[in-house]
Design a protein around this motif. Structure first.
Motif, mmCIF file in Angstrom:
data_model
loop_
_atom_site.group_PDB
_atom_site.id
_atom_site.type_symbol
_atom_site.label_atom_id
_atom_site.label_comp_id
_atom_site.label_asym_id
_atom_site.label_seq_id
_atom_site.Cartn_x
_atom_site.Cartn_y
_atom_site.Cartn_z
ATOM 1 N N ILE A 280 -7.867 27.359 -9.805
ATOM 2 C CA ILE A 280 -7.193 26.145 -8.936
ATOM 3 C C ILE A 280 -6.592 26.759 -7.775
ATOM 4 O O ILE A 280 -5.779 27.621 -8.068
ATOM 5 C CB ILE A 280 -6.409 24.972 -9.712
ATOM 6 C CG1 ILE A 280 -7.115 24.764 -10.910
ATOM 7 C CG2 ILE A 280 -6.079 24.086 -8.875
ATOM 8 C CD1 ILE A 280 -8.375 23.845 -10.437
ATOM 9 N N SER A 281 -6.680 26.534 -6.664
ATOM 10 C CA SER A 281 -6.348 27.101 -5.494
ATOM 11 C C SER A 281 -4.935 26.028 -5.016
ATOM 12 O O SER A 281 -4.716 25.230 -5.765
ATOM 13 C CB SER A 281 -6.988 26.773 -4.201
ATOM 14 O OG SER A 281 -7.243 25.428 -3.845
ATOM 15 N N SER A 282 -4.012 26.670 -4.476
ATOM 16 C CA SER A 282 -3.021 26.180 -3.828
ATOM 17 C C SER A 282 -2.930 24.695 -3.167
ATOM 18 O O SER A 282 -2.076 23.988 -3.153
ATOM 19 C CB SER A 282 -1.923 27.116 -3.061
ATOM 20 O OG SER A 282 -2.887 27.339 -2.007
ATOM 21 N N THR A 283 -4.201 24.326 -2.815
ATOM 22 C CA THR A 283 -4.336 23.158 -2.159
ATOM 23 C C THR A 283 -4.993 22.257 -3.077
ATOM 24 O O THR A 283 -5.343 21.163 -2.763
ATOM 25 C CB THR A 283 -5.141 23.324 -0.868
ATOM 26 O OG1 THR A 283 -6.489 23.946 -1.224
ATOM 27 C CG2 THR A 283 -4.351 23.992 0.135
ATOM 28 N N GLY A 284 -5.129 22.600 -4.497
ATOM 29 C CA GLY A 284 -5.743 21.780 -5.401
ATOM 30 C C GLY A 284 -7.169 21.676 -5.501
ATOM 31 O O GLY A 284 -7.620 20.538 -6.193
ATOM 32 N N ASP A 285 -7.860 22.546 -5.024
ATOM 33 C CA ASP A 285 -9.408 22.739 -5.015
ATOM 34 C C ASP A 285 -9.764 23.459 -6.041
ATOM 35 O O ASP A 285 -9.057 24.651 -6.727
ATOM 36 C CB ASP A 285 -9.903 23.101 -3.565
ATOM 37 C CG ASP A 285 -9.438 22.486 -2.489
ATOM 38 O OD1 ASP A 285 -9.745 21.119 -2.689
ATOM 39 O OD2 ASP A 285 -9.142 22.758 -1.355
#
Length: 609
Positions: A280-285
C-alpha cells in the motif's frame, strides 16, 4: 500577666504557626499553586466514579449526579454534576446504561462508539504451537512458552542501548527484533549458551548505496515474513521495499518503490503467488510487485475513481486462492473508512468488491487465520474494531445456495469482560479455532471454542469431525508481565510447574498432580476493575488517524503504581519528585523519596522499585 499581654502572646503564636504551616506546605506544592486559588472548577470529562464500601469497588455513576453533604445522617444537596457539552452542541453520554452483575453493585456497560487510542509497540508472533513471542506497549519482549505442564513467561528484552522493541520476525529458525528507532537485532547464543541480542545492520549492496545516498542509515518501519517462511520483506521509513532472503551470510535485495509513490506498508508477502508482493502506498493505493515482470510494479486502479472510500490502510491483509473457483485469487483489504474490500481475480479479470462493515463499527485490522477445512459451509475472517471488539466475517464456500441466503455474515464476538481488544493490531492464530488478541491494557486474550483453550490449556490435537456453523467462542484472559500494566510475574527458578524450561511435576507426599497454575503472589486476587484511558468526545465518525498516543504518553500517565495492594502507592509529581502513600499501624502516611535527578517513571518487579 495582664489580659492585653495574654491576647498579644496568643496572636503572635498563632501567626507564627500559620506562617510555618504555609511555608511547609508551599515547599512541596507547585510554584504557582497558591496564586490559583481563585480559579473555578472546570468539568472536562463525563467519567465519574463512586466508591461503594459494601462491594469494595468503584462504580461509574450516571449523569446528572447530585452531590450531597451528610453530617450525622442529615444529608443536604450541595451540588450537581451534569453532562458536559461537546463542541457543536453535542452531548457526550459515555455510558447509556448500567448493567447489574451478580455479586457486585453493578458495572458500566461501555458505549460502543468510544474510540480507543492506537498502540504503537504491541505485536504477536508465533514461533510454534508451544511458543508465542510478544512485544509489549512498554517495549519489552517476552515469550509465552508451553513447558509441557503449563504456560510460562520468559523475558527476552533488548539491551537498553537498543531502545524499545516493536515487532519480532522468525525466519528460517532465526529470530529478529525490530526496535522503535528502526534498527534490527538478531538473537544468538553466547559462549555460555545464553541468548543475546546482536546488531543486525543491513549489509547494503552498491546499488542500495546509490539509492540511500541521502540517508546514511536504512531505518526499518515494518516487515512481513513471506508465506513460505524463508524471506522477510521490509518497508523502510523513507518508502523503500527491501527483501532479506538469506541470514547467514546476509543477502539483501532493494526493490525500490513504485514510480511516483512511496511504500507505506506491506499487505501480502507471497501468499498468493511466489515472489509476488502487494504493498500500500502512502496515498492509499494498491501496488503489485513481481520481480520477473517488465515493468515490475503494477498499480491496481479503482474502476470508479469517484468512489467515496477507496483509499486503503497500510495494514497486513489476507490473501487466498480458490475462494471463488479453482483459479481465483482474493486479496482482502481495509479502507481508511473502516470498510472491508476485496481485490479479486476470476476468469482472468480483476475487479473490486466491497463487503462493507458491521453497522456502527469501524474495522481497523485483519487477523490472518488458517481456514478450518472441517467447516463445510463458509470461510471466516476476523477483524478488530476501533472500539475494542472482534467481528467474524463469514464468506459462503458455495455461492447461489440456500445456505448462503440464511448465513449470518457478521458475527460479533465482542471482547473479554473488563477489557477491550487493542485497536488496529492484528491477532495471531496458533491453532485452529484458537486466536490470540492483544488487549488495550497490555495483556493478551484468547478467543477459542468453548472447552478447548484458555490459560490452563496447552496445544490440543484437533478432532476430525465435521463442524456446524453454530460454533460457540469464549474469551480467556492470559497472564502478562507486570511491565505491561498488570501484576503478573515472570518465571521462577524453582522446580515445579512454574519452571520456565523443565516444567516438572514435583508433588510432595503423592498429592494429586492437579495444581493451580497461577503465578500471582499469594493474597493478590485477579484484577478486574480496569479503567480504559479513553478520550471523551472522540467519536467513531471523527478522524482516527490523529487519535494516537504521543511518544511521551507513558511518562505522563503511568506515574502511579501499586507496590503492595492496599498498603503502599508510589506517585511521581510533575517535577520528578517521588512520593509514597504508606499504610502502617492503622494510619496512612506520606513519605518523600529524594533522588539527585528527576524521576520520569516507575515500575515494580519482584517487590523492588
Amino acid at each position: 500577666m495582664s489580659m492585653f499581654h495574654l491576647i498579644f502572646s496568643l496572636w503572635v503564636l498563632l501567626s507564627a504557626s500559620c506562617w510555618c504551616m504555609c511555608l511547609c506546605s508551599t515547599s512541596w506544592l507547585p510554584h504557582n499553586f497558591l496564586r490559583q486559588t481563585n480559579k473555578q472548577f472546570v468539568q472536562k470529562t463525563d467519567h465519574f466514579w463512586e466508591f461503594q464500601e459494601e462491594t469494595n469497588s468503584w462504580v461509574q455513576v450516571q449523569l446528572p449526579y447530585d452531590l450531597f453533604s451528610c453530617v450525622n445522617n442529615n444529608c443536604t444537596k450541595v451540588g450537581l454534576i451534569d453532562r458536559k457539552t461537546i463542541t457543536g452542541e453535542r452531548k457526550y453520554d459515555s455510558h447509556k446504561s448500567l448493567k447489574k452483575k451478580d455479586g457486585d453493585g453493578g458495572g458500566p456497560e461501555e458505549n460502543s462508539d468510544i474510540v480507543l487510542s492506537q498502540r504503537k509497540r504491541i505485536s504477536l508472533t508465533k514461533m510454534s504451537e508451544t511458543s508465542i513471542w510478544v512485544t509489549g506497549e512498554s517495549g519489552s519482549i517476552y515469550e509465552r512458552f508451553w513447558n509441557g505442564v503449563q504456560w510460562v513467561i520468559a523475558p527476552h528484552d533488548l539491551p537498553i542501548s537498543a531502545g524499545r522493541a516493536i515487532s519480532i520476525f522468525i525466519v528460517n529458525q532465526t529470530i529478529l527484533a525490530l526496535s522503535e528507532v528502526g534498527s534490527l537485532y538478531q538473537m544468538q547464543l553466547s559462549e555460555s549458551s545464553q541468548p543475546v541480542w546482536v546488531d543486525f545492520t543491513p549489509i547494503l549492496s552498491q546499488s542500495m548505496h546509490q539509492e540511500a545516498d541521502q540517508s546514511p542509515a536504512i531505518q526499518i518501519k515494518s516487515g512481513v515474513v513471506s508465506h513460505d517462511g524463508v524471506r522477510v520483506y521490509f518497508c523502510t521509513k523513507n518508502g523503500l521495499l527491501l527483501e532479506l532472503n538469506e541470514v547467514e551470510p546476509q543477502r539483501w535485495v532493494n526493490h525500490g518503490q513504485p514510480p511516483g509513490a512511496y511504500v507505506a506498508g506491506i499487505t501480502d508477502a507471497a501468499s498468493i503467488k511466489t515472489e509476488v508482493v502487494y504493498i500500500i502506498s502512502s496515498t492509499g493505493d494498491l501496488y503489485e510487485y513481481e520481480r520477473s515482470s517488465k515493468p515490475p510494479w503494477r498499480k491496481h486502479i479503482w474502476k470508479d475513481e469517484t468512489a467515496q472510500d477507496n483509499s486503503l490502510m497500510p495494514l497486513l491483509g489476507y490473501g487466498s486462492r480458490g475462494l471463488n473457483g479453482d483459479h481465483s485469487i482474493s486479496l482482502f483489504l481495509l479502507t481508511k473508512g473502516g470498510n472491508l474490500v476485496e481485490r479479486q481475480l476470476n476468469k482472468r479479470k480483476w475487479k473490486w468488491i466491497t463487503h462493507g462493515r458491521p453497522k456502527d463499527h469501524h474495522l481497523t485490522s485483519i487477523t490472518r487465520v488458517v481456514q478450518d477445512e472441517l467447516i463445510e459451509n463458509f470461510f471466516s475472517l476476523f477483524f478488530t474494531t476501533s472500539t475494542g471488539s472482534v467481528f467474524e466475517y463469514r464468506i459462503p464456500k458455495h455461492s447461489g445456495t440456500v445456505q448462503e441466503n440464511h448465513l449470518e455474515r457478521w458475527l460479533n464476538h465482542m471482547h473479554p469482560p473488563h477489557a477491550k481488544v487493542a485497536r488496529g493490531l492484528a491477532g495471531q492464530q496458533f491453532q485452529v479455532s484458537r486466536i490470540l488478541f492483544p488487549l488495550d491494557d497490555g495483556r493478551v486474550a484468547e478467543l477459542h471454542t468453548s472447552g478447548l483453550g484458555g490459560e490452563n490449556s496447552g496445544p490440543i490435537h484437533p478432532v476430525n469431525h465435521r463442524r456446524k456453523a453454530s460454533i460457540k467462542y469464549v474469551w480467556s484472559i492470559l497472564d502478562a508481565p507486570e511491565t505491561e500494566g498488570w501484576n503478573a510475574e515472570y518465571c521462577t527458578e524453582e522446580r515445579g510447574p512454574t519452571n520456565c524450561i523443565i516444567g516438572s511435576k514435583d508433588e510432595p507426599n503423592g498429592q494429586s498432580n492437579r495444581r493451580s497454575v497461577t503465578r500471582r503472589r499469594r493474597g493478590n486476587p485477579a484484577q478486574e476493575d480496569y479503567l480504559s484511558p479513553g478520550a471523551p468526545g472522540i467519536r467513531m465518525k471523527e478522524s482516527l488517524e490523529e487519535y494516537s498516543f504521543p511518544d511521551n504518553w507513558i511518562n505522563k500517565h503511568y506515574r502511579l503504581r501499586v507496590m503492595h495492594r492496599g498498603k503502599s502507592f508510589f506517585l511521581i509529581a510533575d517535577g520528578g519528585l517521588t512520593f509514597e502513600y504508606l499504610y502502617t499501624e492503622s494510619v496512612w502516611l506520606w513519605l518523600r523519596h529524594d533522588y539527585s535527578t528527576a524521576i520520569k517513571g516507575i515500575r515494580n518487579y519482584s517487590e523492588t522499585i
